[in-house]
Design a protein around this motif. Structure first.
Motif, PDB file in Angstrom:
ATOM      1  N   ARG A  56      71.668  19.975  82.715  1.00  0.00           N
ATOM      2  CA  ARG A  56      71.642  20.461  81.333  1.00  0.00           C
ATOM      3  C   ARG A  56      70.413  20.048  80.522  1.00  0.00           C
ATOM      4  NH1 ARG A  56      76.893  22.122  79.677  1.00  0.00           N
ATOM      5  NH2 ARG A  56      78.152  22.257  81.577  1.00  0.00           N
ATOM      6  N   GLU A 166      84.635  20.084  75.909  1.00  0.00           N
ATOM      7  CA  GLU A 166      83.492  20.900  76.300  1.00  0.00           C
ATOM      8  C   GLU A 166      82.251  20.026  76.423  1.00  0.00           C
ATOM      9  OE1 GLU A 166      83.932  24.557  74.064  1.00  0.00           O
ATOM     10  OE2 GLU A 166      81.756  24.869  74.295  1.00  0.00           O
ATOM     11  N   PRO A 168      78.224  19.022  76.368  1.00  0.00           N
ATOM     12  CA  PRO A 168      77.114  19.400  75.467  1.00  0.00           C
ATOM     13  C   PRO A 168      76.347  20.594  76.019  1.00  0.00           C
ATOM     14  CG  PRO A 168      77.064  17.042  75.935  1.00  0.00           C
ATOM     15  CD  PRO A 168      78.110  17.621  76.814  1.00  0.00           C
ATOM     16  N   GLU A 169      75.842  21.414  75.113  1.00  0.00           N
ATOM     17  CA  GLU A 169      75.034  22.567  75.514  1.00  0.00           C
ATOM     18  C   GLU A 169      73.756  22.099  76.213  1.00  0.00           C
ATOM     19  OE1 GLU A 169      77.330  25.505  74.801  1.00  0.00           O
ATOM     20  OE2 GLU A 169      75.218  26.043  74.988  1.00  0.00           O
ATOM     21  N   PRO A 170      73.261  22.888  77.162  1.00  0.00           N
ATOM     22  CA  PRO A 170      71.962  22.562  77.746  1.00  0.00           C
ATOM     23  C   PRO A 170      70.878  22.557  76.674  1.00  0.00           C
ATOM     24  CG  PRO A 170      73.059  24.260  79.032  1.00  0.00           C
ATOM     25  CD  PRO A 170      73.864  24.074  77.788  1.00  0.00           C
ATOM     26  N   THR A 171      69.872  21.749  76.880  1.00  0.00           N
ATOM     27  CA  THR A 171      68.753  21.727  75.924  1.00  0.00           C
ATOM     28  C   THR A 171      67.893  22.968  76.147  1.00  0.00           C
ATOM     29  OG1 THR A 171      67.305  20.497  77.428  1.00  0.00           O
ATOM     30  CG2 THR A 171      68.691  19.207  75.951  1.00  0.00           C
ATOM     31  N   SER A 298      65.997  19.168  69.602  1.00  0.00           N
ATOM     32  CA  SER A 298      66.987  19.820  70.456  1.00  0.00           C
ATOM     33  C   SER A 298      66.543  19.824  71.917  1.00  0.00           C
ATOM     34  CB  SER A 298      67.256  21.252  69.980  1.00  0.00           C
ATOM     35  OG  SER A 298      66.125  22.066  70.172  1.00  0.00           O
TER      36      SER A 298
END
Lengths: 453, 74
Positions: A56, A166, A168-171, A298
């Motif tokens: 991620r 859930e 963490p979103e991918p960077t 981010s």
């Protein structure tokens, strides 16, 4: 596998690529930390968390490629990461463990860093059932901030896996950062920014050293007037604690004065340098993020530059007055920190006829307690792993120490240039100086130095 | 000017719940570090082609105080 898309290097990476052409076995850019856990670990969960973190955080996928003999480019490797190696040190002494970690760090990246993963994780089984996570990454693609970002991200992934939440979103991929950086350096605005940075550049000799007046750079009692400007030489490191109570009082004091806590440690350093070198005029080199905006945050990446903070603070100033003066000076420098240090020094040589290789600092400082370890799921204390090199006579890096609020002063210094006793002496001074200054901020620097040296 | 300052500010921080207001504090409400603030101020200086007095920045805690100070320069 399909041929990847290749991207140019950023302006700072171009400088490092140039360095690699002359020093293909460069070790100094191998950044490593170990994360010694102070809590129980579900090892299977941790290994899964590492795997998810690797997939991620997109900067971990970056590899380097020679497009032709002259041109290095970067790309994202989308294949599966290698499994995390588990290393059994359960019967080893700390000395044996330290030697192994040093060897890994020194020899981290083969093939002159081309076409290979530029990071690795190793899970260590230590004596008494303890666990530690070793992480090494190539400075070519990241700075110290990003190493701490990886640990922070891993912590969030671990907590999410544990709680069934859930992940963490991918960077985002950092390619836009590179494009923006290159476009900025070609713009007219860059010339304006460069002119502002040049005003901060020191042009008159005002040399100081952590070694004081007996230092090699003072010849026959006169300041030699040149700084060391070497790529890498034999280095050593020393880790010493900064107690949580002092850290907390510094944070409170900084808030009251509306300044950064980093100014306190910088004040101790520049006051010591001046006191042992017989001058009020001191320059310290800082590593500073350039325009660290939301997009860069981010990505978990930053573009850092070296900036020179020159301050002239007489010893009759009070601790508080000195902090405010230094804060103002540092803030001027931070505002102009968009120019690359190499461009500033090249231009300054032309504008002010400053000799090549000239620098008036021998101490560098970075302040990186950017993540509050007390709020993490994983309780650990990070510590720097030496790569055996230093490109500075003396470098102080203030890092988060553990989840109890202690910080760690990490000193990296050249072996031949800076005796370890002088580093120890500095650390003892810094603690005493800050303890007394925070307790009695109306005392003058002169009084604090007399009590602390 | 207020809108422009907010636009620049949102390059450096996430918009808080409830959005930005004139009374939003840089440190207490947005958790900005001094580096965040200084690099944002650098952008403000470039945007408005002004030079801000560094010592003055220590007296500025909110967006409205920054706007008021910048307005006094023009």
């Amino acid at each position: 596998m399909q041929e990847p898309t290749y991207y140019p290097l950023s302006s700072i990476q171009e400088g490092l690529a140039f360095l690699f052409r002359f020093y293909p076995d460069l070790h100094i850019l191998n950044l490593a930390l170990r994360m010694d856990f102070d809590c129980e670990i579900d090892e299977e969960l941790l290994l899964k968390a590492i795997r998810e973190t690797e997939k991620r955080i997109t900067f971990l996928k970056i590899r380097l490629h020679m497009k032709d003999e002259q041109t290095m480019v970067q790309y994202a490797y989308e294949g599966e990461p290698d499994p995390t190696e588990i290393v059994d040190f359960s019967q080893s002494t700390e000395e044996e463990i330290s030697k192994a970690l040093f060897d890994w760090t020194y020899n981290a990246f083969p093939n002159s860093i081309l076409e290979v993963p530029l990071y690795n994780f190793r899970l260590l089984h230590l004596p008494e059932g303890k666990r530690s996570l070793y992480f090494c990454i190539e400075h070519f693609i990241v700075d110290g901030y990003s190493v701490l970002f990886v640990f922070d991200f891993l912590d969030r992934v671990y907590a999410a896996l544990e709680n069934g939440e859930e992940l963490p979103e991918p960077t985002p991929y950092p390619w836009k950062m590179v494009e923006d950086d290159l476009a900025f350096h070609d713009s007219e605005k860059y010339q304006t920014v460069l002119k502002k940075a040049e005003k901060d550049y020191a042009t008159e000799p005002h040399f100081t050293s952590i070694n004081g007046l007996g230092a090699p750079e003072f010849i026959e009692g006169k300041r030699y007037g040149k700084g060391l400007s070497l790529t890498q030489f034999d280095g050593s490191s020393l880790l010493r604690g900064i107690p949580a109570d002092l850290v907390s009082r510094i944070i409170d004091g900084a808030k009251e004065n509306n300044i950064s806590p980093s100014n306190y440690y910088l004040l101790a350093l520049r006051t010591y340098l001046g006191s042992v070198s017989g001058t009020d005029d001191v320059t310290v080199c800082l590593s500073v993020n350039r325009r660290f905006n939301q997009y860069e945050k981010s990505c978990g990446l930053d573009f850092a530059t070296l900036q020179f903070v020159r301050s002239i603070i007489p010893l009759d100033c009070s601790f508080t007055e000195a902090l405010l003066k230094l804060s103002d000076t540092q803030n001027d420098v931070l505002r102009h920190a968009r120019a690359r240090s190499v461009d500033v020094s090249v231009n300054a040589r032309e504008l002010y006829d400053v000799p090549a290789g000239c620098g008036y600092y021998t101490a560098q400082y970075s302040y990186l307690p950017l993540f509050d370890l007390s709020k993490k799921r994983l309780k650990y204390h990070p510590s720097y792993v030496s790569n055996g090199q230093s490109n500075q006579p003396f470098y102080l890096l203030v890092l988060p120490g553990d989840s109890e609020g202690n910080y760690c002063a990490t000193y990296v210094f050249s072996k031949a240039y800076t005796p370890v006793e002088n580093v120890e002496r500095y650390h003892a001074f810094m603690i005493r100086f800050l303890e007394k200054g925070v307790q009695n901020p109306d005392l003058s620097l002169q009084e604090l130095v007399a009590d602390s040296i | 000017m207020y809108e422009k300052i907010c636009e620049i500010l949102l390059n450096y921080v996430e918009e808080p719940e409830g959005g930005l207001t004139p009374e939003t504090k840089f440190v207490d409400d947005l958790a900005m570090t001094s580096l965040d603030i200084m690099t944002m101020i650098g952008d403000v200086e470039d945007e408005f082609d002004i030079e801000i007095e560094t010592a003055k920045l220590r007296e500025i805690y909110t967006i409205s105080e920054l706007v008021a100070y910048l307005s006094s320069l023009k």
